[in-house]
Design a protein around this motif. Sequence first.
Motif, PDB file in Angstrom:
ATOM      1  N   HIS A  83       6.565  11.332  42.738  1.00 61.31           N
ATOM      2  CA  HIS A  83       5.204  12.156  41.965  1.00 61.31           C
ATOM      3  C   HIS A  83       6.218  12.684  41.918  1.00 61.31           C
ATOM      4  CE1 HIS A  83       1.444  11.965  41.374  1.00 61.31           C
ATOM      5  NE2 HIS A  83       1.325  11.237  40.653  1.00 61.31           N
ATOM      6  N   ILE A  84       4.863  13.872  40.839  1.00 61.18           N
ATOM      7  CA  ILE A  84       4.986  15.507  41.123  1.00 61.18           C
ATOM      8  C   ILE A  84       3.825  15.796  42.142  1.00 61.18           C
ATOM      9  CG2 ILE A  84       2.892  15.717  39.429  1.00 61.18           C
ATOM     10  CD1 ILE A  84       4.283  17.842  38.135  1.00 61.18           C
ATOM     11  N   ASN A  85       3.269  15.158  42.663  1.00 62.13           N
ATOM     12  CA  ASN A  85       2.357  15.728  43.897  1.00 62.13           C
ATOM     13  C   ASN A  85       2.528  14.877  45.049  1.00 62.13           C
ATOM     14  OD1 ASN A  85      -0.546  15.305  41.464  1.00 62.13           O
ATOM     15  ND2 ASN A  85       0.360  16.909  41.848  1.00 62.13           N
ATOM     16  N   VAL A  86       3.620  14.373  45.346  1.00 64.00           N
ATOM     17  CA  VAL A  86       3.953  13.882  46.416  1.00 64.00           C
ATOM     18  C   VAL A  86       5.683  14.689  46.974  1.00 64.00           C
ATOM     19  CG1 VAL A  86       5.146  12.406  48.023  1.00 64.00           C
ATOM     20  CG2 VAL A  86       2.927  12.032  46.238  1.00 64.00           C
ATOM     21  N   VAL A  87       5.782  15.708  47.434  1.00 65.16           N
ATOM     22  CA  VAL A  87       7.171  16.097  48.279  1.00 65.16           C
ATOM     23  C   VAL A  87       8.136  15.520  48.152  1.00 65.16           C
ATOM     24  CG1 VAL A  87       6.984  16.043  50.828  1.00 65.16           C
ATOM     25  CG2 VAL A  87       8.337  18.055  49.665  1.00 65.16           C
ATOM     26  N   GLU A  88       9.320  15.582  47.151  1.00 63.19           N
ATOM     27  CA  GLU A  88      10.482  15.377  46.694  1.00 63.19           C
ATOM     28  C   GLU A  88      11.330  15.242  48.132  1.00 63.19           C
ATOM     29  OE1 GLU A  88      12.622  13.156  44.320  1.00 63.19           O
ATOM     30  OE2 GLU A  88      10.595  13.539  43.859  1.00 63.19           O
ATOM     31  N   LEU A  89      12.349  14.091  48.287  1.00 64.11           N
ATOM     32  CA  LEU A  89      12.701  14.281  49.100  1.00 64.11           C
ATOM     33  C   LEU A  89      14.491  14.742  48.589  1.00 64.11           C
ATOM     34  CD1 LEU A  89      14.389  13.212  52.243  1.00 64.11           C
ATOM     35  CD2 LEU A  89      14.429  10.675  52.222  1.00 64.11           C
ATOM     36  N   LEU A  90      14.970  14.966  49.004  1.00 61.04           N
ATOM     37  CA  LEU A  90      16.743  15.533  48.352  1.00 61.04           C
ATOM     38  C   LEU A  90      17.545  14.654  49.039  1.00 61.04           C
ATOM     39  CD1 LEU A  90      16.521  18.686  47.289  1.00 61.04           C
ATOM     40  CD2 LEU A  90      15.770  17.235  46.227  1.00 61.04           C
ATOM     41  N   GLY A  91      17.570  14.493  50.552  1.00 59.39           N
ATOM     42  CA  GLY A  91      18.146  13.970  51.191  1.00 59.39           C
ATOM     43  C   GLY A  91      18.661  13.401  52.462  1.00 59.39           C
ATOM     44  N   TYR A  92      19.289  13.708  53.217  1.00 60.62           N
ATOM     45  CA  TYR A  92      19.495  13.047  55.008  1.00 60.62           C
ATOM     46  C   TYR A  92      20.752  13.713  55.210  1.00 60.62           C
ATOM     47  CZ  TYR A  92      20.395   8.304  53.991  1.00 60.62           C
ATOM     48  OH  TYR A  92      21.125   7.305  53.461  1.00 60.62           O
ATOM     49  N   PHE A 138      11.988   9.440  61.479  1.00 65.86           N
ATOM     50  CA  PHE A 138      13.095   9.931  60.842  1.00 65.86           C
ATOM     51  C   PHE A 138      13.116   8.719  59.667  1.00 65.86           C
ATOM     52  CE2 PHE A 138      17.059   9.306  59.533  1.00 65.86           C
ATOM     53  CZ  PHE A 138      17.646  10.538  58.442  1.00 65.86           C
ATOM     54  N   PHE A 139      12.760   7.217  60.224  1.00 63.40           N
ATOM     55  CA  PHE A 139      13.154   6.068  59.130  1.00 63.40           C
ATOM     56  C   PHE A 139      11.423   5.721  58.624  1.00 63.40           C
ATOM     57  CE2 PHE A 139      17.080   5.550  61.658  1.00 63.40           C
ATOM     58  CZ  PHE A 139      17.797   5.560  60.375  1.00 63.40           C
ATOM     59  N   ALA A 140      10.842   6.087  59.300  1.00 63.39           N
ATOM     60  CA  ALA A 140       9.278   5.743  58.266  1.00 63.39           C
ATOM     61  C   ALA A 140       9.380   6.959  57.144  1.00 63.39           C
ATOM     62  CB  ALA A 140       8.812   6.099  59.587  1.00 63.39           C
ATOM     63  N   GLU A 141       9.848   7.734  57.365  1.00 60.46           N
ATOM     64  CA  GLU A 141      10.300   9.107  56.615  1.00 60.46           C
ATOM     65  C   GLU A 141      10.909   8.638  55.369  1.00 60.46           C
ATOM     66  OE1 GLU A 141       8.474  13.700  55.688  1.00 60.46           O
ATOM     67  OE2 GLU A 141       9.250  12.980  57.726  1.00 60.46           O
ATOM     68  N   LEU A 142      11.823   8.894  56.328  1.00 65.65           N
ATOM     69  CA  LEU A 142      13.173   8.482  54.430  1.00 65.65           C
ATOM     70  C   LEU A 142      12.351   6.841  54.256  1.00 65.65           C
ATOM     71  CD1 LEU A 142      15.713   9.206  53.758  1.00 65.65           C
ATOM     72  CD2 LEU A 142      16.804   7.474  55.820  1.00 65.65           C
ATOM     73  N   LYS A 143      12.103   6.045  54.742  1.00 64.58           N
ATOM     74  CA  LYS A 143      11.814   4.580  53.842  1.00 64.58           C
ATOM     75  C   LYS A 143      10.488   5.035  52.472  1.00 64.58           C
ATOM     76  CE  LYS A 143      11.088   1.107  55.825  1.00 64.58           C
ATOM     77  NZ  LYS A 143      10.458  -0.214  56.741  1.00 64.58           N
ATOM     78  N   VAL A 144       9.565   5.695  52.781  1.00 65.20           N
ATOM     79  CA  VAL A 144       8.711   5.742  51.974  1.00 65.20           C
ATOM     80  C   VAL A 144       9.255   6.788  50.879  1.00 65.20           C
ATOM     81  CG1 VAL A 144       6.428   6.912  51.611  1.00 65.20           C
ATOM     82  CG2 VAL A 144       7.094   5.474  53.421  1.00 65.20           C
ATOM     83  N   LEU A 145       9.683   7.896  51.320  1.00 66.42           N
ATOM     84  CA  LEU A 145       9.895   9.408  50.573  1.00 66.42           C
ATOM     85  C   LEU A 145      11.330   8.503  49.585  1.00 66.42           C
ATOM     86  CD1 LEU A 145       9.688  11.870  52.045  1.00 66.42           C
ATOM     87  CD2 LEU A 145       8.253  11.301  50.703  1.00 66.42           C
ATOM     88  N   CYS A 146      12.110   7.554  49.532  1.00 62.38           N
ATOM     89  CA  CYS A 146      13.009   7.473  48.771  1.00 62.38           C
ATOM     90  C   CYS A 146      12.953   5.825  47.708  1.00 62.38           C
ATOM     91  CB  CYS A 146      13.561   6.148  49.920  1.00 62.38           C
ATOM     92  SG  CYS A 146      15.271   6.827  50.721  1.00 62.38           S
ATOM     93  N   ARG A 147      11.846   6.169  48.340  1.00 66.27           N
ATOM     94  CA  ARG A 147      10.497   4.973  47.209  1.00 66.27           C
ATOM     95  C   ARG A 147       9.764   6.037  45.833  1.00 66.27           C
ATOM     96  NH1 ARG A 147      10.648   0.696  51.343  1.00 66.27           N
ATOM     97  NH2 ARG A 147      11.953  -0.414  51.368  1.00 66.27           N
ATOM     98  N   ILE A 148       9.068   6.816  46.321  1.00 68.30           N
ATOM     99  CA  ILE A 148       8.271   7.647  46.022  1.00 68.30           C
ATOM    100  C   ILE A 148       8.909   8.757  45.353  1.00 68.30           C
ATOM    101  CG2 ILE A 148       6.178   9.169  46.019  1.00 68.30           C
ATOM    102  CD1 ILE A 148       5.616   6.988  48.931  1.00 68.30           C
TER     103      ILE A 148
END
Length: 612
Positions: free
Chosen positions: A357-366, A345-355
């Motif tokens: 890009h139009i070709n990377v799925v967007e994290l909206l929240g948790y 969970f935190f691995a994904e959260l940490k990365v997607l908070c910083r990334i």
Amino acid sequence: MALPNRLLIFLPLLATIFSKTLSYYISEKDNLMFPFTCSAPEHKTCNSTLYHISKGHTKEQISSFYSVNTSQIKPIIHAKTLDYLISVPCGCKNVSGTQGYFYDTSYQVQSGDILVNVTNDIYSGQAWEVEGEEDYFVPGELFPVHLLCGCPDVNSQVVVTYTVQDHDTLSGIASLLSARLKGFENMNARLIENPTYIDIGWVLFVPMEKSGITSSTKGNRHKLMIVIIGILSFVTLVLLVALIVFLLRQKRGHDFTEEDPKAVSKTLSSTRTASLQKQYNIEDMTGFESERPVIFSLEEVEEATAGFNESRKIGEGGYGKVYFGVLGDQEVAIKKMKSNKSKEFFAELKVLCRIHHINVVELLGYASGDDHLYLVYEFIQKGSLNEHLHDPLLKGHQPLSWAARAQIALNTARGIEYIHDHTKARYVHRDIKTSNILLDEGLRAKVADFGLVKLVERTGDEDFIATRLVGTPGYLPPESVRELQMTSKSDVFAFGVVLAELITGQRALIRDNQEPSRMKSLISLVYEIFRDDDPENALEPLVDGNLKGNYPMEEVYKMAEISEWCLNEDPVNRPEMRETIGTLSQILVSSIEWEASLGGNSQVFSGLFNGR
């Protein structure tokens, strides 16, 4: 005899009615276009642009029709259709008594040609009609064509001759061709009386900005805002200094063991994150804070998914289930994970908070609660690439066209390249596969599922040793299996497998025809192809049968070459992701042009120029 006599009486009346109807039609047709006015033949000449509405002709045919080089023809995407912009010299001329800007070319009349079809289909209705020209429209002869063009008053613009198409609006045309709406309306004042109404077939002149849209008014406002902000910042700074001095004087003699003010000023996001970190015993959360994701309550995510109703489930994996939901008016995908999966969970959260890009799925929240952790993503409408490649009809999808596959390959490469090369820290995804590549409505690909992502340093030696084998069989490089070694080249290897799947339509692991109890990897199939004396010939029978032969073999082979490069057993000899982008871009453009030459209308056009 009485009846013929009565007919003779009505003939003049019928002739009058027909004449008036015809003159009205001609008048209406003439009003569809006006030449761009010029004062005299010695008036300046310029480079102008003609908008060619594609009817399936090749670039070579178009260059012949317009008497230009293919280098003067540039593709442009309009409503998912590949049209063309043609650069031509434009001059002030007198054409049969009409003074204006024209570009002259000629057309070799073919047997069976009809003049109106030639002017509409080949010259997009932009040819000026000359009285009696039908007499010169003879098979085998060259027919002169006078095309409307224009020269602007300012050097920063180029005039585009554009024919209105179905569903066009003035603002849409202005946006498509980088023009200011007001200038666009003024340039066509004779035709556009009501800016809310334009009709199909009208020929308009569009003042396209050579350097794109810039606004001096906005620039002045921007400068004014900078000055105001500067003054306010200075005043605020002075007041802040005065306040600090006052507080320091007040605090003299007090005990300085009070709570650190920085801790008090932490945002709700940081506090909640720290709470989650402590609750689930996650140590490395340095630099986690981000303003982008929103913290949702448990009640909000439950309401969004109708209490995580099974009918809302759209996916399931080793790290939890994914549900479709609606938060406010936005469709979302919510991953529900057990609390014992907090590391992922935190691995994904940490990365997607910083990334972002139009070709990377967007994290909206948790969110967290009820012994579960939740990640809220944008909802990607078309699902995973895996569903569209393997038995698509059984899953309710139409097989992907070759151009769509070329776009997906390029989009995926850009997404992976971004996390490798364009983030502050360098990440390795570690689980690139077709089920972790999602497709939106325009078949644009987005890399997803960062639960296994790993941070690596930007140094000469960026290898790290995993404590256990992670990833998916069929996508793992030899060094990961043998030595548990993971680098960015591990993602490159997995991407090579994805390319092989796009070409063949086969899964990463396939059942061996000779030994049904054994599984064979798609990787070995690629190796076999390129060990053959004629690899292109060896590849052709393995191309996905769902394409039904509709693909440019040259471009398919180029993609196979990239796949083989990525699948090199030695990671040192594999490319970096950025090295694949150029060739994949060329493959996409060539594939779209090939498809357009056959009269195709692929869904990929909307995504052609998006992304990095």
